[in-house]
Design an enzyme around this catalytic site. Sequence first.
Site, PDB file in Angstrom:
ATOM      1  N   SER A 124       0.842  -1.191   0.000  1.00 30.32           N
ATOM      2  CA  SER A 124       0.000   0.000   0.000  1.00 30.32           C
ATOM      3  C   SER A 124       0.875   1.238   0.000  1.00 30.32           C
ATOM      4  O   SER A 124       1.993   1.227   0.540  1.00 30.32           O
ATOM      5  CB  SER A 124      -0.853  -0.017   1.274  1.00 30.32           C
ATOM      6  OG  SER A 124      -1.412   1.245   1.516  1.00 30.32           O
ATOM      7  N   TYR A 148      -1.519  -1.005  10.958  1.00 28.53           N
ATOM      8  CA  TYR A 148      -1.775  -1.559   9.620  1.00 28.53           C
ATOM      9  C   TYR A 148      -0.589  -1.253   8.701  1.00 28.53           C
ATOM     10  O   TYR A 148      -0.054  -2.146   8.017  1.00 28.53           O
ATOM     11  CB  TYR A 148      -3.072  -0.974   9.044  1.00 28.53           C
ATOM     12  CG  TYR A 148      -3.253  -1.240   7.562  1.00 28.53           C
ATOM     13  CD1 TYR A 148      -3.565  -2.517   7.099  1.00 28.53           C
ATOM     14  CD2 TYR A 148      -3.090  -0.221   6.615  1.00 28.53           C
ATOM     15  CE1 TYR A 148      -3.715  -2.762   5.731  1.00 28.53           C
ATOM     16  CE2 TYR A 148      -3.235  -0.461   5.258  1.00 28.53           C
ATOM     17  CZ  TYR A 148      -3.552  -1.734   4.822  1.00 28.53           C
ATOM     18  OH  TYR A 148      -3.689  -1.979   3.470  1.00 28.53           O
ATOM     19  N   LYS A 152       2.349  -3.768   6.658  1.00 23.97           N
ATOM     20  CA  LYS A 152       2.710  -3.760   5.237  1.00 23.97           C
ATOM     21  C   LYS A 152       4.225  -3.562   5.081  1.00 23.97           C
ATOM     22  O   LYS A 152       4.872  -4.218   4.267  1.00 23.97           O
ATOM     23  CB  LYS A 152       1.957  -2.639   4.502  1.00 23.97           C
ATOM     24  CG  LYS A 152       0.460  -2.888   4.390  1.00 23.97           C
ATOM     25  CD  LYS A 152       0.155  -4.071   3.487  1.00 23.97           C
ATOM     26  CE  LYS A 152      -1.287  -4.494   3.530  1.00 23.97           C
ATOM     27  NZ  LYS A 152      -1.574  -5.783   2.914  1.00 23.97           N
TER      28      LYS A 152
HETATM   29  P1  NAD Z   1     -10.816  -7.512   1.353  1.00 21.15           P
HETATM   30  O1  NAD Z   1     -11.020  -7.520   2.827  1.00 21.15           O
HETATM   31  O2  NAD Z   1     -11.992  -7.296   0.470  1.00 21.15           O
HETATM   32  O3  NAD Z   1     -10.085  -8.851   0.892  1.00 21.15           O
HETATM   33  C1  NAD Z   1      -9.242  -9.589   1.741  1.00 21.15           C
HETATM   34  C2  NAD Z   1      -9.634 -11.056   1.610  1.00 21.15           C
HETATM   35  O4  NAD Z   1      -8.765 -11.841   2.447  1.00 21.15           O
HETATM   36  C3  NAD Z   1     -11.054 -11.338   2.079  1.00 21.15           C
HETATM   37  O5  NAD Z   1     -11.690 -12.188   1.147  1.00 21.15           O
HETATM   38  C4  NAD Z   1     -10.887 -12.019   3.440  1.00 21.15           C
HETATM   39  O6  NAD Z   1     -11.950 -12.906   3.720  1.00 21.15           O
HETATM   40  C5  NAD Z   1      -9.553 -12.725   3.238  1.00 21.15           C
HETATM   41  N1  NAD Z   1      -8.798 -12.952   4.476  1.00 21.15           N
HETATM   42  C6  NAD Z   1      -8.499 -12.048   5.448  1.00 21.15           C
HETATM   43  N2  NAD Z   1      -7.776 -12.628   6.408  1.00 21.15           N
HETATM   44  C7  NAD Z   1      -7.594 -13.923   6.037  1.00 21.15           C
HETATM   45  C8  NAD Z   1      -6.919 -15.028   6.613  1.00 21.15           C
HETATM   46  N3  NAD Z   1      -6.274 -14.913   7.786  1.00 21.15           N
HETATM   47  N4  NAD Z   1      -6.931 -16.209   5.950  1.00 21.15           N
HETATM   48  C9  NAD Z   1      -7.577 -16.341   4.766  1.00 21.15           C
HETATM   49  N5  NAD Z   1      -8.234 -15.332   4.170  1.00 21.15           N
HETATM   50  C10 NAD Z   1      -8.235 -14.129   4.805  1.00 21.15           C
HETATM   51  O7  NAD Z   1      -9.693  -6.406   1.052  1.00 21.15           O
HETATM   52  P2  NAD Z   1      -9.203  -5.802  -0.333  1.00 21.15           P
HETATM   53  O8  NAD Z   1      -9.633  -4.393  -0.388  1.00 21.15           O
HETATM   54  O9  NAD Z   1      -9.526  -6.718  -1.440  1.00 21.15           O
HETATM   55  O10 NAD Z   1      -7.633  -5.803  -0.065  1.00 21.15           O
HETATM   56  C11 NAD Z   1      -6.791  -6.883  -0.439  1.00 21.15           C
HETATM   57  C12 NAD Z   1      -5.384  -6.594   0.022  1.00 21.15           C
HETATM   58  O11 NAD Z   1      -4.955  -5.351  -0.514  1.00 21.15           O
HETATM   59  C13 NAD Z   1      -5.238  -6.474   1.542  1.00 21.15           C
HETATM   60  O12 NAD Z   1      -4.018  -7.094   1.913  1.00 21.15           O
HETATM   61  C14 NAD Z   1      -5.168  -4.980   1.777  1.00 21.15           C
HETATM   62  O13 NAD Z   1      -4.433  -4.652   2.921  1.00 21.15           O
HETATM   63  C15 NAD Z   1      -4.457  -4.512   0.514  1.00 21.15           C
HETATM   64  N6  NAD Z   1      -4.751  -3.108   0.189  1.00 21.15           N
HETATM   65  C16 NAD Z   1      -6.043  -2.719   0.024  1.00 21.15           C
HETATM   66  C17 NAD Z   1      -6.339  -1.381  -0.266  1.00 21.15           C
HETATM   67  C18 NAD Z   1      -7.764  -0.925  -0.439  1.00 21.15           C
HETATM   68  O14 NAD Z   1      -8.009   0.272  -0.449  1.00 21.15           O
HETATM   69  N7  NAD Z   1      -8.729  -1.807  -0.609  1.00 21.15           N
HETATM   70  C19 NAD Z   1      -5.283  -0.444  -0.378  1.00 21.15           C
HETATM   71  C20 NAD Z   1      -3.973  -0.881  -0.218  1.00 21.15           C
HETATM   72  C21 NAD Z   1      -3.714  -2.227   0.066  1.00 21.15           C
HETATM   73  C1  UD1 Z   2      -7.109   5.056   3.856  1.00 23.62           C
HETATM   74  C2  UD1 Z   2      -6.065   4.636   4.859  1.00 23.62           C
HETATM   75  C3  UD1 Z   2      -4.913   3.978   4.112  1.00 23.62           C
HETATM   76  C4  UD1 Z   2      -5.428   2.804   3.283  1.00 23.62           C
HETATM   77  C5  UD1 Z   2      -6.507   3.327   2.336  1.00 23.62           C
HETATM   78  C6  UD1 Z   2      -7.135   2.235   1.525  1.00 23.62           C
HETATM   79  C7  UD1 Z   2      -6.284   6.169   6.736  1.00 23.62           C
HETATM   80  C8  UD1 Z   2      -5.637   7.307   7.486  1.00 23.62           C
HETATM   81  N1  UD1 Z   2      -5.628   5.781   5.640  1.00 23.62           N
HETATM   82  O1  UD1 Z   2      -6.502   5.962   2.962  1.00 23.62           O
HETATM   83  O2  UD1 Z   2      -3.927   3.527   5.019  1.00 23.62           O
HETATM   84  O3  UD1 Z   2      -4.362   2.224   2.537  1.00 23.62           O
HETATM   85  O4  UD1 Z   2      -7.549   3.958   3.111  1.00 23.62           O
HETATM   86  O5  UD1 Z   2      -7.854   1.348   2.330  1.00 23.62           O
HETATM   87  O6  UD1 Z   2      -7.300   5.638   7.149  1.00 23.62           O
HETATM   88  N2  UD1 Z   2     -12.870  11.227   3.479  1.00 23.62           N
HETATM   89  C9  UD1 Z   2     -13.916  12.074   3.809  1.00 23.62           C
HETATM   90  N3  UD1 Z   2     -15.057  11.523   4.335  1.00 23.62           N
HETATM   91  C10 UD1 Z   2     -15.198  10.171   4.553  1.00 23.62           C
HETATM   92  C11 UD1 Z   2     -14.122   9.321   4.200  1.00 23.62           C
HETATM   93  C12 UD1 Z   2     -12.967   9.882   3.679  1.00 23.62           C
HETATM   94  O7  UD1 Z   2     -13.827  13.285   3.630  1.00 23.62           O
HETATM   95  O8  UD1 Z   2     -16.254   9.730   5.056  1.00 23.62           O
HETATM   96  C13 UD1 Z   2     -11.660  11.827   2.874  1.00 23.62           C
HETATM   97  C14 UD1 Z   2     -10.381  11.565   3.654  1.00 23.62           C
HETATM   98  O9  UD1 Z   2     -10.187  12.556   4.621  1.00 23.62           O
HETATM   99  C15 UD1 Z   2      -9.345  11.603   2.515  1.00 23.62           C
HETATM  100  C16 UD1 Z   2     -10.101  11.047   1.320  1.00 23.62           C
HETATM  101  O10 UD1 Z   2     -11.490  11.207   1.614  1.00 23.62           O
HETATM  102  O11 UD1 Z   2      -8.971  12.927   2.233  1.00 23.62           O
HETATM  103  C17 UD1 Z   2      -9.835   9.580   1.039  1.00 23.62           C
HETATM  104  O12 UD1 Z   2     -10.057   8.834   2.246  1.00 23.62           O
HETATM  105  P1  UD1 Z   2     -10.058   7.233   2.271  1.00 23.62           P
HETATM  106  O13 UD1 Z   2     -10.904   6.715   1.185  1.00 23.62           O
HETATM  107  O14 UD1 Z   2     -10.370   6.812   3.665  1.00 23.62           O
HETATM  108  O15 UD1 Z   2      -8.564   6.852   1.889  1.00 23.62           O
HETATM  109  P2  UD1 Z   2      -7.173   7.306   2.564  1.00 23.62           P
HETATM  110  O16 UD1 Z   2      -7.377   8.119   3.781  1.00 23.62           O
HETATM  111  O17 UD1 Z   2      -6.331   7.892   1.492  1.00 23.62           O
END
Ligand code: NAD
Ligand code: UD1
Length: 337
Positions: A124, A148, A152
Amino acid sequence: MRIFLTGGAGYIGSHTLLEVLSAAHEVCVYDDYSNSAPAALARVEQLTNRKFKTVTGDIRDQVSLATALTEFKPDVVVHFAGKKAVGESVEKPLMYYENNVSGTLSLLRAMEAAGCNRIVFSSSATVYGEPQYLPLDENHPLSATNPYGQTKLMVEHILRDWCTARDQASAVLLRYFNPVGAHDSGMIGEDPNDIPNNLMPFVSQVAVGRRETLQVFGSDYDTPDGTGVRDYIHVVDLAKAHAAAIVYAAAHKGCEAINVGTGQGSSVLDVVRAFEKASGRSIPYTMAPRRPGDVAALYAQPDKARTLLGWDAERDLADMCVSAWKWQSQNPDGYGD
Ligand code: NAD
Ligand code: UD1
């Protein structure tokens, strides 16, 4: 190739599954459904008309995982499984270190037992901590501001050391910026369990009438309109980046960190306006104080992905909002119970 997806039923995993099946790879999904539903997998099967293997299990269960990997014999593992809510990680740090760090160690041991040396990891942009300059390139100093983010960062270090120790190993650390949107069909998408923490799912739930008002966290940032700026990346573009990273991991050794973003920043109000246009609904919002831990602006320098993976983001903010709205309006309760 044979591709093993941990967490393949989740938001990013299910979209990647679809791309990987479309590229004619054989797939096994390993998931405990702690934050997802088997329904997502059924929909991917319907969309692609392709069968794939599924194993229900926790990545921390090394016996189950080693058995699944030894039986499937993957060429590449894509590791999505993990927990991802920043606020929850502050309240329950041990749960995060156990799932994300111990879970990855368990996965690497099971991969070694199964003779698999290649991994693509969901990292991330949070590993950059507070930005010292923008856009963020992969050489920006690394730090973490919450448990978190620490998990990572720790996994990135572990994978780097693992590659140093093993001649044949390959690890691609994909540093996602802000993944949003859904598949064009509107059949799969993001389905948060509780009140969404992230902007786009919250906005879509306001548009569909599940929540009344969006709170805009901070209107006095040093940004063009005073609200926070982020690099939103369409989940289908992100899924395609994984397909490219799988090919890269299969052909190269060593460890590479690669940003996955568009290079474009959008403010909270840009997102609100784009979503209103996409949905034809108004999104009521109020200005609220800054959210602790938020930064003013964050966006990627995406050139390395272009150079190493031959990948570029193709979808813009309007595409992200149109697809998110299609998913939300067709599935107001997500995948349901
Ligand atoms: P998600 O929660 O939708 O998907 C994660 C999946 O992993 C789920 O299906 C959950 O059931 C499974 N899981 C969790 N813990 C487990 C375990 N111990 N054993 C087996 N399965 C398990 O999340 P996502 O948004 O698809 O994210 C996927 C990955 O990407 C995560 O590692 C997350 O940290 C990373 N990531 C996500 C974002 C985002 O904004 N969505 C941003 C940066 C990084
Ligand atoms: C957040 C996480 C980041 C994670 C990412 C994806 C925090 C501090 N950071 O990022 O670690 O990798 O999600 O899961 O939580 N906002 C509003 N109103 C809302 C929600 C968000 O104004 O109800 C604003 C936030 O202040 C920000 C932007 O929208 O400026 C994006 O927020 P968000 O979607 O939560 O993502 P990040 O904060 O970038």
